[in-house]
Design a protein around this motif. Structure first.
Motif, PDB file in Angstrom:
ATOM      1  N   LYS A  83     -60.271 -23.627  94.096  1.00 42.67           N
ATOM      2  CA  LYS A  83     -60.122 -24.055  92.957  1.00 42.67           C
ATOM      3  C   LYS A  83     -59.606 -23.164  91.584  1.00 42.67           C
ATOM      4  O   LYS A  83     -59.692 -23.319  90.694  1.00 42.67           O
ATOM      5  CB  LYS A  83     -61.727 -24.510  92.334  1.00 42.67           C
ATOM      6  CG  LYS A  83     -62.026 -25.804  93.089  1.00 42.67           C
ATOM      7  CD  LYS A  83     -63.372 -26.159  92.355  1.00 42.67           C
ATOM      8  CE  LYS A  83     -63.284 -26.951  91.060  1.00 42.67           C
ATOM      9  NZ  LYS A  83     -64.759 -27.478  90.978  1.00 42.67           N
ATOM     10  N   TYR A  88     -58.644 -25.191  86.103  1.00 40.08           N
ATOM     11  CA  TYR A  88     -59.959 -24.413  86.244  1.00 40.08           C
ATOM     12  C   TYR A  88     -59.700 -23.097  85.475  1.00 40.08           C
ATOM     13  O   TYR A  88     -60.568 -22.567  85.057  1.00 40.08           O
ATOM     14  CB  TYR A  88     -60.655 -24.255  87.548  1.00 40.08           C
ATOM     15  CG  TYR A  88     -60.858 -25.778  87.932  1.00 40.08           C
ATOM     16  CD1 TYR A  88     -61.507 -26.561  87.521  1.00 40.08           C
ATOM     17  CD2 TYR A  88     -60.036 -25.978  89.124  1.00 40.08           C
ATOM     18  CE1 TYR A  88     -61.978 -27.855  88.246  1.00 40.08           C
ATOM     19  CE2 TYR A  88     -60.188 -27.251  89.641  1.00 40.08           C
ATOM     20  CZ  TYR A  88     -61.074 -28.241  89.327  1.00 40.08           C
ATOM     21  OH  TYR A  88     -61.096 -29.483  89.644  1.00 40.08           O
ATOM     22  N   TRP A 108     -69.503 -18.518  94.856  1.00 42.77           N
ATOM     23  CA  TRP A 108     -69.684 -20.083  94.603  1.00 42.77           C
ATOM     24  C   TRP A 108     -70.740 -20.431  95.854  1.00 42.77           C
ATOM     25  O   TRP A 108     -71.465 -21.148  95.466  1.00 42.77           O
ATOM     26  CB  TRP A 108     -68.476 -20.590  94.822  1.00 42.77           C
ATOM     27  CG  TRP A 108     -68.723 -22.156  94.927  1.00 42.77           C
ATOM     28  CD1 TRP A 108     -69.025 -23.034  93.877  1.00 42.77           C
ATOM     29  CD2 TRP A 108     -68.857 -22.866  96.167  1.00 42.77           C
ATOM     30  NE1 TRP A 108     -69.318 -24.358  94.345  1.00 42.77           N
ATOM     31  CE2 TRP A 108     -69.307 -24.314  95.642  1.00 42.77           C
ATOM     32  CE3 TRP A 108     -68.665 -22.831  97.466  1.00 42.77           C
ATOM     33  CZ2 TRP A 108     -69.413 -25.445  96.608  1.00 42.77           C
ATOM     34  CZ3 TRP A 108     -68.874 -23.702  98.521  1.00 42.77           C
ATOM     35  CH2 TRP A 108     -69.288 -25.090  97.785  1.00 42.77           C
ATOM     36  N   PHE A 119     -81.401 -30.327  92.756  1.00 39.74           N
ATOM     37  CA  PHE A 119     -80.762 -31.546  92.471  1.00 39.74           C
ATOM     38  C   PHE A 119     -80.845 -32.768  93.400  1.00 39.74           C
ATOM     39  O   PHE A 119     -79.941 -33.633  93.430  1.00 39.74           O
ATOM     40  CB  PHE A 119     -79.091 -31.220  92.226  1.00 39.74           C
ATOM     41  CG  PHE A 119     -78.859 -30.615  90.826  1.00 39.74           C
ATOM     42  CD1 PHE A 119     -78.981 -31.112  89.542  1.00 39.74           C
ATOM     43  CD2 PHE A 119     -78.944 -29.068  91.033  1.00 39.74           C
ATOM     44  CE1 PHE A 119     -78.673 -30.565  88.404  1.00 39.74           C
ATOM     45  CE2 PHE A 119     -78.825 -28.380  89.727  1.00 39.74           C
ATOM     46  CZ  PHE A 119     -78.731 -29.198  88.350  1.00 39.74           C
ATOM     47  N   LEU A 271     -74.130 -26.489  83.484  1.00 44.78           N
ATOM     48  CA  LEU A 271     -75.072 -27.711  83.598  1.00 44.78           C
ATOM     49  C   LEU A 271     -75.041 -28.739  82.180  1.00 44.78           C
ATOM     50  O   LEU A 271     -74.875 -29.866  82.277  1.00 44.78           O
ATOM     51  CB  LEU A 271     -76.244 -27.588  84.147  1.00 44.78           C
ATOM     52  CG  LEU A 271     -76.237 -26.712  85.463  1.00 44.78           C
ATOM     53  CD1 LEU A 271     -77.793 -26.405  85.832  1.00 44.78           C
ATOM     54  CD2 LEU A 271     -75.838 -27.790  86.416  1.00 44.78           C
ATOM     55  N   ARG A 343     -56.899 -28.507  93.185  1.00 44.04           N
ATOM     56  CA  ARG A 343     -57.010 -27.451  94.057  1.00 44.04           C
ATOM     57  C   ARG A 343     -55.755 -26.669  94.269  1.00 44.04           C
ATOM     58  O   ARG A 343     -54.704 -27.104  93.754  1.00 44.04           O
ATOM     59  CB  ARG A 343     -57.299 -28.215  95.558  1.00 44.04           C
ATOM     60  CG  ARG A 343     -58.602 -28.981  95.976  1.00 44.04           C
ATOM     61  CD  ARG A 343     -59.767 -27.780  95.462  1.00 44.04           C
ATOM     62  NE  ARG A 343     -61.028 -28.485  95.742  1.00 44.04           N
ATOM     63  CZ  ARG A 343     -61.879 -29.085  94.548  1.00 44.04           C
ATOM     64  NH1 ARG A 343     -61.114 -29.168  93.494  1.00 44.04           N
ATOM     65  NH2 ARG A 343     -62.874 -29.840  94.969  1.00 44.04           N
ATOM     66  N   GLY A 412     -74.347 -32.873  90.012  1.00 44.54           N
ATOM     67  CA  GLY A 412     -75.371 -33.609  89.213  1.00 44.54           C
ATOM     68  C   GLY A 412     -74.964 -35.126  89.743  1.00 44.54           C
ATOM     69  O   GLY A 412     -75.667 -36.023  88.639  1.00 44.54           O
ATOM     70  N   LEU A 420     -77.434 -43.240  84.277  1.00 43.18           N
ATOM     71  CA  LEU A 420     -76.887 -44.233  83.931  1.00 43.18           C
ATOM     72  C   LEU A 420     -77.487 -45.611  84.366  1.00 43.18           C
ATOM     73  O   LEU A 420     -77.391 -46.449  83.766  1.00 43.18           O
ATOM     74  CB  LEU A 420     -75.316 -44.358  84.629  1.00 43.18           C
ATOM     75  CG  LEU A 420     -74.494 -43.037  84.212  1.00 43.18           C
ATOM     76  CD1 LEU A 420     -73.322 -42.962  85.207  1.00 43.18           C
ATOM     77  CD2 LEU A 420     -74.158 -43.016  82.817  1.00 43.18           C
TER      78      LEU A 420
HETATM   79  C1  HEM Z   1     -70.948 -39.586  85.306  1.00 39.84           C
HETATM   80  C2  HEM Z   1     -71.229 -38.405  85.257  1.00 39.84           C
HETATM   81  C3  HEM Z   1     -70.463 -37.443  86.027  1.00 39.84           C
HETATM   82  C4  HEM Z   1     -69.305 -37.387  86.566  1.00 39.84           C
HETATM   83  C5  HEM Z   1     -68.423 -38.447  86.649  1.00 39.84           C
HETATM   84  C6  HEM Z   1     -68.973 -36.056  87.235  1.00 39.84           C
HETATM   85  C7  HEM Z   1     -67.871 -35.559  87.791  1.00 39.84           C
HETATM   86  C8  HEM Z   1     -67.694 -34.491  88.675  1.00 39.84           C
HETATM   87  C9  HEM Z   1     -66.608 -34.150  89.494  1.00 39.84           C
HETATM   88  C10 HEM Z   1     -65.399 -35.270  89.896  1.00 39.84           C
HETATM   89  C11 HEM Z   1     -66.632 -32.901  89.956  1.00 39.84           C
HETATM   90  C12 HEM Z   1     -65.983 -32.322  91.075  1.00 39.84           C
HETATM   91  C13 HEM Z   1     -64.674 -31.547  90.410  1.00 39.84           C
HETATM   92  C14 HEM Z   1     -63.828 -30.994  91.478  1.00 39.84           C
HETATM   93  O1  HEM Z   1     -64.109 -30.897  92.714  1.00 39.84           O
HETATM   94  O2  HEM Z   1     -63.024 -29.996  91.239  1.00 39.84           O
HETATM   95  C15 HEM Z   1     -67.969 -32.538  89.457  1.00 39.84           C
HETATM   96  C16 HEM Z   1     -68.541 -31.178  89.466  1.00 39.84           C
HETATM   97  C17 HEM Z   1     -69.832 -30.466  89.057  1.00 39.84           C
HETATM   98  N1  HEM Z   1     -70.553 -31.322  88.188  1.00 39.84           N
HETATM   99 FE1  HEM Z   1     -70.379 -33.210  87.624  1.00 39.84          FE
HETATM  100  N2  HEM Z   1     -70.138 -35.250  86.937  1.00 39.84           N
HETATM  101  C18 HEM Z   1     -71.028 -36.147  86.298  1.00 39.84           C
HETATM  102  C19 HEM Z   1     -72.349 -35.354  85.829  1.00 39.84           C
HETATM  103  C20 HEM Z   1     -72.941 -34.374  86.282  1.00 39.84           C
HETATM  104  C21 HEM Z   1     -74.103 -33.857  85.711  1.00 39.84           C
HETATM  105  C22 HEM Z   1     -75.284 -34.766  84.956  1.00 39.84           C
HETATM  106  C23 HEM Z   1     -74.178 -32.774  85.947  1.00 39.84           C
HETATM  107  C24 HEM Z   1     -75.382 -31.474  85.881  1.00 39.84           C
HETATM  108  C25 HEM Z   1     -76.607 -31.911  85.857  1.00 39.84           C
HETATM  109  C26 HEM Z   1     -72.934 -32.071  86.519  1.00 39.84           C
HETATM  110  C27 HEM Z   1     -72.472 -30.785  86.827  1.00 39.84           C
HETATM  111  C28 HEM Z   1     -71.501 -30.678  87.777  1.00 39.84           C
HETATM  112  C29 HEM Z   1     -71.269 -29.096  88.134  1.00 39.84           C
HETATM  113  C30 HEM Z   1     -72.353 -28.021  88.180  1.00 39.84           C
HETATM  114  C31 HEM Z   1     -70.321 -29.273  89.120  1.00 39.84           C
HETATM  115  C32 HEM Z   1     -69.631 -28.213  90.033  1.00 39.84           C
HETATM  116  C33 HEM Z   1     -69.973 -28.387  91.602  1.00 39.84           C
HETATM  117  C34 HEM Z   1     -69.553 -27.351  92.522  1.00 39.84           C
HETATM  118  O3  HEM Z   1     -68.204 -27.011  92.436  1.00 39.84           O
HETATM  119  O4  HEM Z   1     -70.219 -26.757  92.963  1.00 39.84           O
HETATM  120  N3  HEM Z   1     -72.280 -33.161  86.702  1.00 39.84           N
HETATM  121  N4  HEM Z   1     -68.540 -33.358  88.565  1.00 39.84           N
END
Ligand code: HEM
Length: 463
Positions: A83, A88, A108, A119, A271, A343, A412, A420
Motif C-alpha cells: 500500500k 495512502y 501491519w 472486530f 478507527l 496498491r 470494521g 447500517l
Molecule cells: C460503510 C462503511 C465502510 C466502508 C465502505 C469501508 C471500506 C473500507 C475499504 C474499501 C477498506 C480497504 C482499503 C484498501 O484495501 O486499500 C477499508 C479498510 C479499513 N477500514 Fe473500513 N470501511 C467502512 C467502515 C469501517 C469501520 C466502521 C471501521 C472501524 C470501526 C473501519 C476501519 C477500517 C480500517 C482500520 C481499515 C484498514 C484495514 C487494514 O488495512 O488492515 N472501516 N475500509
C-alpha cells in the motif's frame, strides 16, 4: 454472466503493454479527469476494457476492472503488492502508521493480528445496543424538533449519529463539544486532501497556508484521541469498549506484548476516521435511494413489521431481515463510500497477459467495477433483489468489494454492516422518507470518500 476470461487467453505469449489512454484521445473523448472524475473513469473502462493505463497529474496508473485481475492483486499474488501508493501517501500525514495507510509488512501484520479479534461478529454484537439506542434518541429528538413532513438534511443528522455510535463503542463516551470539534477538523482535513485530485499540491513539508490549516486540523484530531487514551491509561476503570480491548490486546502469536502507546494512538485515530465518514455517507445514500424508491421502502416496511412487530431491533434480527440487508448491499454497490483504493507493484508482474512494471500504481475503483455491464444487469438501477441468494449465485467474488478484499479487507466490515442494518430497521419502523418536490438529483462528489454533494434533504413523515 458473460465476462470475457481474458486471463487465460493471453497467458501463452510474452506479456503485452497495458492499453493506454492517450492525450489526443482524451481530448477527443472530451472527458476530463479534473472536471469529472467518475465520468472519466467510466469512459476509460468503456473505451479500453478491463485493464487500462492513464496518467493522473503525470503519475501513471493502471486501473483494473476485472474480478480475476483484482483477485490476483489482492489475494493470489498479494506479496507482490503493497500500500505504498499515491492515495495512502496522501493520507499518511493524518493516519500515520495506523492500519489504513500502513504500507504493509511486519508492523501491519502484527497490528492486524492484535486488532482482528476485537472486530469479530460476537464482539460487534455487544455494540448493537449502542447503535439502536443512539438512533432511538435521534428519532425522539426529531419528533420534538421537526413537524411531520418537515425537510431534514439527513446527511448532517447521520454524521452526528455515526460519530455518537463510534464514540460510544470505542470510548464509552457521549458526544460532546470535543467530538464536534473532531468532526469539524476531520471535514477540513478531508476537503484539503480531496483537493489533491483536482489541484495536486506540493509535499506537506512545504508551508503553504493550506498545509498549515491541515496541520492544525491534524493537531485537533490528535488532541481528541489523546484525551480519551490518556484518561483511560490513568484510570482503566471497568468500561468494556473497543479502547479497553485494544489496550489489553497482546500479540499471542508473536512477542506476547501489547501495543506501544504511540501506535495505540494512531490505531484509535484510524478507527474513528475509518468508521465516521464512511458510515455517514452510506446511511445518507441508503435513505436517499429509499426516498426515491417507495416500492422498495414498502417491502422493507413489510419485512420490518413482520419481524419486529413494532419493537426496537436487536442484533439477532439481522439474520431474519434479509431484504433490509440487501438494501444495504445494493446501496454499497451504487455508492460505495470508500470508492477508490490503490496498491503499488513491488516487483514486475503479469496480469491477464499484460505486463505490470515494478512500482506501478494499481488503481481499484468500485464505482466503475460495480457498474460493469457484464457483471450487473441494468447497472444504474437500484434493485436490492439482485442480492438474493438465487440472483447472486455465480457472481465472481471480487465483482463486489465495498470493503476491499484479501488480507487488507476492512477490519470494521461487520461493525459497519451491523450499524447500517440496525439503523435502517430502527428508522423505517416509525418513519417514511420522501424526496422534497422539485429536489434535483443528489450527485456523488468524489473526494477521498464518495459524498452526497450538498447533503441529502428529505421529507420525514411519521408512518
Ligand atoms: C460503510 C462503511 C465502510 C466502508 C465502505 C469501508 C471500506 C473500507 C475499504 C474499501 C477498506 C480497504 C482499503 C484498501 O484495501 O486499500 C477499508 C479498510 C479499513 N477500514 Fe473500513 N470501511 C467502512 C467502515 C469501517 C469501520 C466502521 C471501521 C472501524 C470501526 C473501519 C476501519 C477500517 C480500517 C482500520 C481499515 C484498514 C484495514 C487494514 O488495512 O488492515 N472501516 N475500509
Amino acid at each position: 454472466m458473460d465476462l470475457s476470461p481474458d486471463s487465460g487467453a493471453r497467458d501463452a505469449g510474452p506479456p503485452v503493454p497495458v492499453p493506454a489512454v492517450g492525450l489526443a484521445e482524451r481530448l477527443r473523448g472530451g472527458v476530463s479527469f479534473r472536471r469529472d472524475q467518475l465520468g472519466f473513469l467510466q469512459w476509460a473502462a468503456r473505451t479500453h476494457g478491463d485493464i487500462v493505463r492513464f496518467r493522473l497529474f503525470g503519475i501513471p496508473m493502471i486501473m483494473l476492472n476485472h474480478p480475476d485481475h483484482i483477485y490476483r492483486v489482492l489475494v493470489e499474488q498479494r506479496t507482490k503488492y503493497d500500500k505504498d501508493a499515491l492515495l495512502y501517501r496522501l493520507v499518511r500525514p493524518v493516519l500515520r502508521d495506523g492500519l489504513i495507510g500502513n504500507p504493509g509488512g511486519e508492523l501491519w501484520q502484527r497490528q492486524r493480528r492484535l486488532m482482528q479479534p476485537s472486530f469479530r461478529p460476537v464482539i460487534v454484537a455487544k455494540f448493537a445496543e449502542n447503535m439502536t439506542d443512539e438512533t432511538t434518541a435521534m428519532l425522539e429528538r426529531w419528533e420534538r424538533q421537526y413537524a411531520p413532513g418537515a425537510v431534514v438534511n439527513v446527511h448532517e443528522e447521520f454524521g452526528e449519529l455515526a460519530l455518537r455510535i463510534v464514540n460510544r463503542s470505542l470510548f464509552s463516551a457521549r458526544v460532546g463539544r470535543a467530538a464536534r470539534d473532531f468532526a469539524e477538523a476531520f471535514t477540513e482535513a478531508n476537503a484539503l486532501l480531496g483537493r489533491f485530485f483536482k489541484f495536486p499540491f506540493p509535499p506537506l513539508t512545504v508551508p503553504t497556508p493550506a498545509h498549515r490549516r491541515l496541520r492544525r486540523a491534524i493537531d485537533r484530531m490528535d488532541a481528541f484521541v489523546a484525551s480519551f487514551v490518556q484518561r483511560r491509561t490513568a484510570d482503566p476503570g471497568d468500561e468494556v469498549d473497543l479502547l479497553t480491548l485494544l489496550m489489553n490486546a497482546v500479540d499471542e502469536d508473536g512477542d506476547g506484548r501489547g501495543m506501544e502507546p504511540e501506535q495505540l494512538h494512531h490505531e484509535v485515530l484510524n478507527l474513528v476516521v475509518g468508521a465516521y465518514e464512511t458510515t455517514t455517507n452510506a446511511l445518507s445514500w441508503i435513505f436517499y435511494l429509499l426516498a426515491a424508491h417507495p416500492e422498495v421502502e414498502r417491502k422493507l416496511h413489510e419485512e420490518a413489521d413482520a419481524v419486529l412487530g413494532g419493537r426496537v431491533p436487536r442484533f439477532e434480527d439481522m439474520a431474519r431481515t434479509p431484504y433490509a440487508r440487501s438494501v444495504v448491499e445494493e446501496t454499497l454497490r451504487l455508492y460505495s463510500p470508500a470508492w477508490q483504493f490503490m496498491r503499488r507493484a513491488r516487483t514486475e508482474d503479469r496480469i491477464g497477459g499484460f505486463h505490470i512494471p515494478a512500482r506501478s500504481n494499481i488503481y481499484l475503483n468500485s464505482y466503475v467495477l460495480h457498474r460493469h455491464p457484464q457483471l450487473w444487469d441494468d447497472p444504474e438501477s437500484f434493485d436490492p433483489g439482485r442480492f438474493s441468494p438465487e440472483r447472486s449465485a455465480g457472481r465472481p467474488r471480487h465483482a463486489y468489494m465495498p470493503f476491499g478484499g484479501g488480507e487488507r479487507i476492512c477490519i470494521g466490515q461487520h461493525f459497519a454492516l451491523t450499524e447500517l442494518h440496525l439503523v435502517l430497521l430502527t428508522l423505517v419502523r416509525r418513519h417514511r422518507f420522501r424526496l422534497p418536490p422539485g429536489q434535483p438529483p443528489v450527485r456523488p462528489q468524489p473526494l477521498i470518500t464518495l459524498h452526497p454533494e450538498g447533503g441529502v434533504p428529505l421529507e420525514v413523515h411519521p408512518r
